[in-house]
Write an enzyme that holds these catalytic residues in place. Structure first.
Site, PDB file in Angstrom:
ATOM      1  N   GLN A 181      23.008  27.419   2.460  1.00  0.00           N
ATOM      2  CA  GLN A 181      22.081  27.401   1.313  1.00  0.00           C
ATOM      3  C   GLN A 181      20.890  26.492   1.611  1.00  0.00           C
ATOM      4  OE1 GLN A 181      23.170  27.122  -3.021  1.00  0.00           O
ATOM      5  NE2 GLN A 181      22.755  24.960  -2.731  1.00  0.00           N
TER       6      GLN A 181
ATOM      7  N   GLY B  57      29.717  13.906  -5.757  1.00  0.00           N
ATOM      8  CA  GLY B  57      28.795  14.495  -4.781  1.00  0.00           C
ATOM      9  C   GLY B  57      27.405  14.674  -5.393  1.00  0.00           C
ATOM     10  N   HIS B  58      27.349  15.184  -6.618  1.00  0.00           N
ATOM     11  CA  HIS B  58      26.052  15.352  -7.283  1.00  0.00           C
ATOM     12  C   HIS B  58      25.405  13.980  -7.525  1.00  0.00           C
ATOM     13  CE1 HIS B  58      28.105  19.118  -8.812  1.00  0.00           C
ATOM     14  NE2 HIS B  58      26.995  19.610  -8.301  1.00  0.00           N
TER      15      HIS B  58
ATOM     16  N   SER C 251      32.745  21.477  -7.314  1.00  0.00           N
ATOM     17  CA  SER C 251      33.163  21.746  -8.698  1.00  0.00           C
ATOM     18  C   SER C 251      34.365  22.679  -8.715  1.00  0.00           C
ATOM     19  CB  SER C 251      32.010  22.373  -9.478  1.00  0.00           C
ATOM     20  OG  SER C 251      30.861  21.587  -9.337  1.00  0.00           O
TER      21      SER C 251
ATOM     22  N   MET D 184      24.375  23.223 -10.950  1.00  0.00           N
ATOM     23  CA  MET D 184      24.907  24.165 -11.944  1.00  0.00           C
ATOM     24  C   MET D 184      25.857  23.419 -12.874  1.00  0.00           C
ATOM     25  SD  MET D 184      25.105  27.844 -10.147  1.00  0.00           S
ATOM     26  CE  MET D 184      26.624  27.654  -9.260  1.00  0.00           C
TER      27      MET D 184
ATOM     28  N   ASP E 120      26.680  22.801   1.206  1.00  0.00           N
ATOM     29  CA  ASP E 120      26.246  24.207   1.254  1.00  0.00           C
ATOM     30  C   ASP E 120      25.189  24.309   2.362  1.00  0.00           C
ATOM     31  OD1 ASP E 120      27.656  25.445  -1.120  1.00  0.00           O
ATOM     32  OD2 ASP E 120      26.696  23.730  -2.054  1.00  0.00           O
TER      33      ASP E 120
ATOM     34  N   ALA F 111      28.913  20.765 -14.112  1.00  0.00           N
ATOM     35  CA  ALA F 111      30.255  20.369 -13.653  1.00  0.00           C
ATOM     36  C   ALA F 111      30.099  19.276 -12.597  1.00  0.00           C
ATOM     37  CB  ALA F 111      31.041  21.567 -13.119  1.00  0.00           C
TER      38      ALA F 111
HETATM   39  O1  PAF Z   1      24.188  24.514  -5.141  1.00  0.00           O
HETATM   40  C1  PAF Z   1      24.093  24.853  -6.332  1.00  0.00           C
HETATM   41  O2  PAF Z   1      24.661  24.224  -7.241  1.00  0.00           O
HETATM   42  C2  PAF Z   1      23.258  26.065  -6.699  1.00  0.00           C
HETATM   43  O3  PAF Z   1      23.364  27.061  -5.732  1.00  0.00           O
HETATM   44  C3  PAF Z   1      21.774  25.724  -6.982  1.00  0.00           C
HETATM   45  C4  PAF Z   1      21.084  25.183  -5.749  1.00  0.00           C
HETATM   46  C5  PAF Z   1      21.698  24.702  -8.114  1.00  0.00           C
HETATM   47  C6  PAF Z   1      21.032  26.981  -7.415  1.00  0.00           C
HETATM   48  O4  PAF Z   1      21.591  27.539  -8.571  1.00  0.00           O
END
Ligand code: PAF
Length: 279
Positions: free
Chosen positions: A154, A37-38, A187, A31, A151, A33
């Site tokens: 998730q 980590g990303h 973020s 998403m 997450d 920002a």
């Molecule tokens: O983890 C996230 O940033 C969001 O939940 C994702 C997986 C991009 C879905 O919008």
């Protein structure tokens, strides 16, 4: 510069070429920002697949609080700069209408595993996540998808969805990156005041303490109660949950006999932080 594509019609021909060439294509859904980590997800994707797409989409469907959606940081230019040296092949940053065009009527809802923990505290959140991730898989045509273990629930929901719907995507989980004081990168950390940022690692410390107690044979009820007290004594406003669960199914467990996960969510300075560790 990496091309920033807004429309699936611009992305598809490119991906079709790669796939025709038998190249694996990774997607790293984000998403925006972006933080270290990303970038670790992007690097893991790069190591596995010759082609990498990063998606940036602040998904309205997964926010159950409109204020949270409004406050979510949007930093596309800075994100593109961070990605520039990472060997990313495309950034897909669609507008809301491209993902949810007029008449959009489908929701992907994953029963069971979506319901406890975050599911209890953020009604509708995981249906929003599952729906957008299913869309992003379809839009990008990726063969591999990379998500952070930060997450954990998730990741479990997405794995379940991909298996249940026979989606031809390998879902890869990547370890949580932490600052040197133990705070899991997120973020949301940018929204903490300096004083709150200094207190925030108390969550991870309390979880490590609980994990040690659990491994030492202390009953889950006691170990979790002590950890909640530690977090509140450290200055957090509230704890939504501190729970021991089966690592794969997220079913409740009393002791870490099989691979188990300690998961927590707590609010500090109005910012809700989540974390999880293996026990
Ligand atoms: O983890 C996230 O940033 C969001 O939940 C994702 C997986 C991009 C879905 O919008």
């Amino acid at each position: 510069m990496i091309p920033i594509l807004r429309r699936v019609a611009d992305l598809r021909p490119q991906v079709a070429e790669w796939r025709a060439d038998r190249q694996a294509v990774a997607v790293v859904p984000t998403m925006g920002a972006l933080h270290a980590g990303h970038l670790s997800l992007v690097r893991a994707a790069r190591a596995r697949c010759p082609r990498v797409i990063v998606t940036i989409f602040v998904n309205p469907a997964q926010f159950n609080n409109p204020e949270d959606l409004e406050k979510y940081p949007r930093t596309e230019n800075a994100d593109a700069e961070l990605l520039a040296p990472e060997g990313v092949d495309a950034v897909f940053a669609p507008l809301v209408d491209e993902v949810y065009p007029p008449g959009f009527a489908t929701t992907v809802s994953v029963a069971g595993i979506s319901e406890p923990l975050e599911g209890m505290h953020r009604p509708g959140h995981f249906a929003g996540v599952a729906t957008v991730v299913a869309k992003l898989f379809g839009m990008t045509g990726a063969s591999h998808a990379f998500f952070g273990e930060k997450d954990w629930q998730q990741l479990a929901v997405i794995r379940r969805m991909a298996a249940d719907l026979d989606l031809p995507v390998e879902v890869v989980g990547c370890p949580t990156l932490r600052d040197s004081d133990g705070l899991a990168m997120s973020s949301r950390n940018a929204r903490l005041s300096p004083a709150a940022r200094a207190l925030a690692p108390a969550l991870h410390r309390a979880m490590q303490g609980a994990a040690r107690s659990l491994r030492g044979g202390v009953k889950a009820g006691k170990a979790l109660e002590w950890a909640v007290a530690d977090v509140l004594n450290a200055g957090f406003d509230s704890v939504d949950y501190m729970d021991l669960r089966d690592a794969a199914t997220l079913g409740s467990v009393e002791a870490p006999d099989a691979p188990a996960r300690l998961l927590a969510a707590a609010t500090l300075d109005g910012v809700r932080l989540i974390d999880n560790i293996a026990v």
